[in-house]
Design an enzyme around this catalytic site. Sequence first.
Site, PDB file in Angstrom:
ATOM      1  N   ALA A 106       0.853  -1.188   0.000  1.00  0.00           N
ATOM      2  CA  ALA A 106       0.000   0.000   0.000  1.00  0.00           C
ATOM      3  C   ALA A 106       0.887   1.237   0.000  1.00  0.00           C
ATOM      4  O   ALA A 106       2.040   1.182   0.425  1.00  0.00           O
ATOM      5  CB  ALA A 106      -0.870  -0.013   1.249  1.00  0.00           C
ATOM      6  N   GLU A 147      -0.291  -9.494  -0.799  1.00  0.00           N
ATOM      7  CA  GLU A 147      -1.707  -9.878  -0.667  1.00  0.00           C
ATOM      8  C   GLU A 147      -2.387  -9.999  -2.031  1.00  0.00           C
ATOM      9  O   GLU A 147      -3.268 -10.840  -2.220  1.00  0.00           O
ATOM     10  CB  GLU A 147      -2.428  -8.864   0.235  1.00  0.00           C
ATOM     11  N   GLU A 169       4.152  -5.170   7.285  1.00  0.00           N
ATOM     12  CA  GLU A 169       3.297  -4.156   7.930  1.00  0.00           C
ATOM     13  C   GLU A 169       3.657  -3.926   9.395  1.00  0.00           C
ATOM     14  O   GLU A 169       3.552  -2.824   9.915  1.00  0.00           O
ATOM     15  CB  GLU A 169       1.823  -4.575   7.838  1.00  0.00           C
ATOM     16  N   GLY A 172       0.572  -5.137   0.819  1.00  0.00           N
ATOM     17  CA  GLY A 172      -0.568  -5.264  -0.092  1.00  0.00           C
ATOM     18  C   GLY A 172      -0.179  -5.937  -1.402  1.00  0.00           C
ATOM     19  O   GLY A 172      -1.008  -6.600  -2.038  1.00  0.00           O
TER      20      GLY A 172
HETATM   21  N1  CO8 Z   1       4.515   3.241  -0.394  1.00  0.00           N
HETATM   22  C1  CO8 Z   1       4.934   4.445  -0.858  1.00  0.00           C
HETATM   23  N2  CO8 Z   1       6.135   4.638  -1.417  1.00  0.00           N
HETATM   24  C2  CO8 Z   1       6.950   3.580  -1.518  1.00  0.00           C
HETATM   25  C3  CO8 Z   1       6.604   2.311  -1.048  1.00  0.00           C
HETATM   26  C4  CO8 Z   1       5.300   2.153  -0.465  1.00  0.00           C
HETATM   27  N3  CO8 Z   1       4.849   0.965  -0.033  1.00  0.00           N
HETATM   28  N4  CO8 Z   1       7.626   1.452  -1.253  1.00  0.00           N
HETATM   29  C5  CO8 Z   1       8.592   2.175  -1.850  1.00  0.00           C
HETATM   30  N5  CO8 Z   1       8.202   3.458  -2.012  1.00  0.00           N
HETATM   31  C6  CO8 Z   1       8.939   4.578  -2.603  1.00  0.00           C
HETATM   32  C7  CO8 Z   1      10.059   5.056  -1.709  1.00  0.00           C
HETATM   33  O1  CO8 Z   1       9.571   5.936  -0.725  1.00  0.00           O
HETATM   34  C8  CO8 Z   1      10.965   5.723  -2.711  1.00  0.00           C
HETATM   35  O2  CO8 Z   1      10.399   6.968  -3.054  1.00  0.00           O
HETATM   36  P1  CO8 Z   1      11.344   8.256  -3.231  1.00  0.00           P
HETATM   37  O3  CO8 Z   1      12.216   7.932  -4.410  1.00  0.00           O
HETATM   38  O4  CO8 Z   1      10.380   9.366  -3.483  1.00  0.00           O
HETATM   39  O5  CO8 Z   1      12.127   8.391  -1.971  1.00  0.00           O
HETATM   40  C9  CO8 Z   1      10.828   4.823  -3.937  1.00  0.00           C
HETATM   41  O6  CO8 Z   1       9.592   4.110  -3.789  1.00  0.00           O
HETATM   42  C10 CO8 Z   1      11.941   3.794  -4.045  1.00  0.00           C
HETATM   43  O7  CO8 Z   1      12.001   3.087  -2.813  1.00  0.00           O
HETATM   44  P2  CO8 Z   1      13.355   2.893  -1.974  1.00  0.00           P
HETATM   45  O8  CO8 Z   1      14.260   4.059  -2.180  1.00  0.00           O
HETATM   46  O9  CO8 Z   1      12.990   2.567  -0.573  1.00  0.00           O
HETATM   47  O10 CO8 Z   1      13.970   1.641  -2.735  1.00  0.00           O
HETATM   48  P3  CO8 Z   1      14.882   0.474  -2.124  1.00  0.00           P
HETATM   49  O11 CO8 Z   1      15.302  -0.334  -3.301  1.00  0.00           O
HETATM   50  O12 CO8 Z   1      15.936   1.002  -1.215  1.00  0.00           O
HETATM   51  O13 CO8 Z   1      13.899  -0.399  -1.198  1.00  0.00           O
HETATM   52  C11 CO8 Z   1      11.839  -1.564  -0.673  1.00  0.00           C
HETATM   53  C12 CO8 Z   1      12.791  -1.055  -1.786  1.00  0.00           C
HETATM   54  C13 CO8 Z   1      12.530  -2.664   0.134  1.00  0.00           C
HETATM   55  C14 CO8 Z   1      10.622  -2.107  -1.386  1.00  0.00           C
HETATM   56  C15 CO8 Z   1      11.479  -0.398   0.257  1.00  0.00           C
HETATM   57  O14 CO8 Z   1      11.033   0.688  -0.536  1.00  0.00           O
HETATM   58  C16 CO8 Z   1      10.380  -0.721   1.234  1.00  0.00           C
HETATM   59  O15 CO8 Z   1      10.646  -1.330   2.259  1.00  0.00           O
HETATM   60  N6  CO8 Z   1       9.141  -0.295   0.926  1.00  0.00           N
HETATM   61  C17 CO8 Z   1       8.024  -0.448   1.836  1.00  0.00           C
HETATM   62  C18 CO8 Z   1       7.556  -1.873   1.923  1.00  0.00           C
HETATM   63  C19 CO8 Z   1       6.413  -1.991   2.885  1.00  0.00           C
HETATM   64  O16 CO8 Z   1       6.531  -1.715   4.071  1.00  0.00           O
HETATM   65  N7  CO8 Z   1       5.246  -2.397   2.381  1.00  0.00           N
HETATM   66  C20 CO8 Z   1       4.051  -2.569   3.182  1.00  0.00           C
HETATM   67  C21 CO8 Z   1       3.226  -1.331   3.067  1.00  0.00           C
HETATM   68  S1  CO8 Z   1       1.846  -1.332   4.184  1.00  0.00           S
HETATM   69  C22 CO8 Z   1       0.706  -2.271   3.394  1.00  0.00           C
HETATM   70  O17 CO8 Z   1       0.900  -2.761   2.327  1.00  0.00           O
HETATM   71  C23 CO8 Z   1      -0.578  -2.393   4.141  1.00  0.00           C
HETATM   72  C24 CO8 Z   1      -1.432  -3.451   3.525  1.00  0.00           C
HETATM   73  C25 CO8 Z   1      -2.817  -3.269   3.994  1.00  0.00           C
HETATM   74  C26 CO8 Z   1      -3.747  -2.917   2.903  1.00  0.00           C
HETATM   75  C27 CO8 Z   1      -3.298  -3.197   1.499  1.00  0.00           C
HETATM   76  C28 CO8 Z   1      -3.747  -2.121   0.587  1.00  0.00           C
HETATM   77  C29 CO8 Z   1      -3.092  -2.140  -0.747  1.00  0.00           C
END
Ligand code: CO8
Length: 257
Positions: A63, A111, A131, A108
């Site tokens: 998400a 999921e 999460e 998500g």
């Molecule tokens: N949401 C928003 N932005 C994101 C997300 C995300 N989930 N993941 C990555 N981005 C953005 C980063 O903020 C970054 O943006 P910017 O360039 O503007 O700074 C860009 O994408 C690239 O990301 P990274 O620089 O972090 O790239 P890395 O290669 O270093 O890392 C990862 C990649 C490992 C994927 C890392 O970005 C990460 O950990 N992301 C978050 C993963 C996460 O926690 N996901 C769970 C989210 S919560 C959720 O899904 C709740 C589910 C419940 C409902 C489901 C509804 C859909």
Amino acid sequence: MTDLVRLEVEGGIGTIRLDRPPMNALNAEIQHGLVAACREAAERRDVAAVVVYGGEKVFAAGADIKEMETMSYTDMVDHSALLQDFTKALAGLPKPTVAAVTGYALGGGCEVALACDWRVAADDAKLGQPEITLGIIPGAGGTQRLARLVGPAKAKDLVFSGRFVDAQEALAIGLVDRVVPAAEVYATARGLVERYVGGPAYAVRAAKEAIDRGLEVDLETGLEIERTLFAGLFATRDRATGMRHFVDKGKGPAPFE
Ligand code: CO8
């Protein structure tokens, strides 16, 4: 429909393409788009099966955390139905579905993959439900579908810790079904469902419904679901075609429409 999710149809296969670089973060627009794409794929007769694909680099990193960060409890009470709607729309799609997972399938994103019938992963893919690291839990079916797929102990390990699993571990615990080189993920996923093009669509639909609904109920009720769906197939042209083909000693697959 939004440009962030497209249904692309070719050769009887519908590809639901997530397209929100860099990480296909699932914001509200993409969640609505997924519901619409699933509905269209369900209705179109030229779609026999569906591949969900996020492109060569990433499936979906979850998400959109930036969108969620400012949401209040009451915002989420309203929004959380949509979170489950899009995975329900995918899980309820009455056709075979497969997730083609490259890069990350997290939160998500994982999921979405869990709501498909099968998952093909790139050998460098990473999956998980992180999460907990944000102080929340999976909200689009993750606690339920993951536990049903890999069992409660493994699901608790992944959901409590939020750790990522690599493709090999995902294969070992049954979270994914095939692991292939990244460049072959999409073609392999398509190959897995191509056999359903031109097949007995109503029987496949009934089989999916019987298995999925049966898993939610006791055996007796499940057998009743099976019995009703089984009998219903005797009203279809596919049933008549399939049996006539056998009785006439037809060669090759029956000519289903
Ligand atoms: N949401 C928003 N932005 C994101 C997300 C995300 N989930 N993941 C990555 N981005 C953005 C980063 O903020 C970054 O943006 P910017 O360039 O503007 O700074 C860009 O994408 C690239 O990301 P990274 O620089 O972090 O790239 P890395 O290669 O270093 O890392 C990862 C990649 C490992 C994927 C890392 O970005 C990460 O950990 N992301 C978050 C993963 C996460 O926690 N996901 C769970 C989210 S919560 C959720 O899904 C709740 C589910 C419940 C409902 C489901 C509804 C859909």
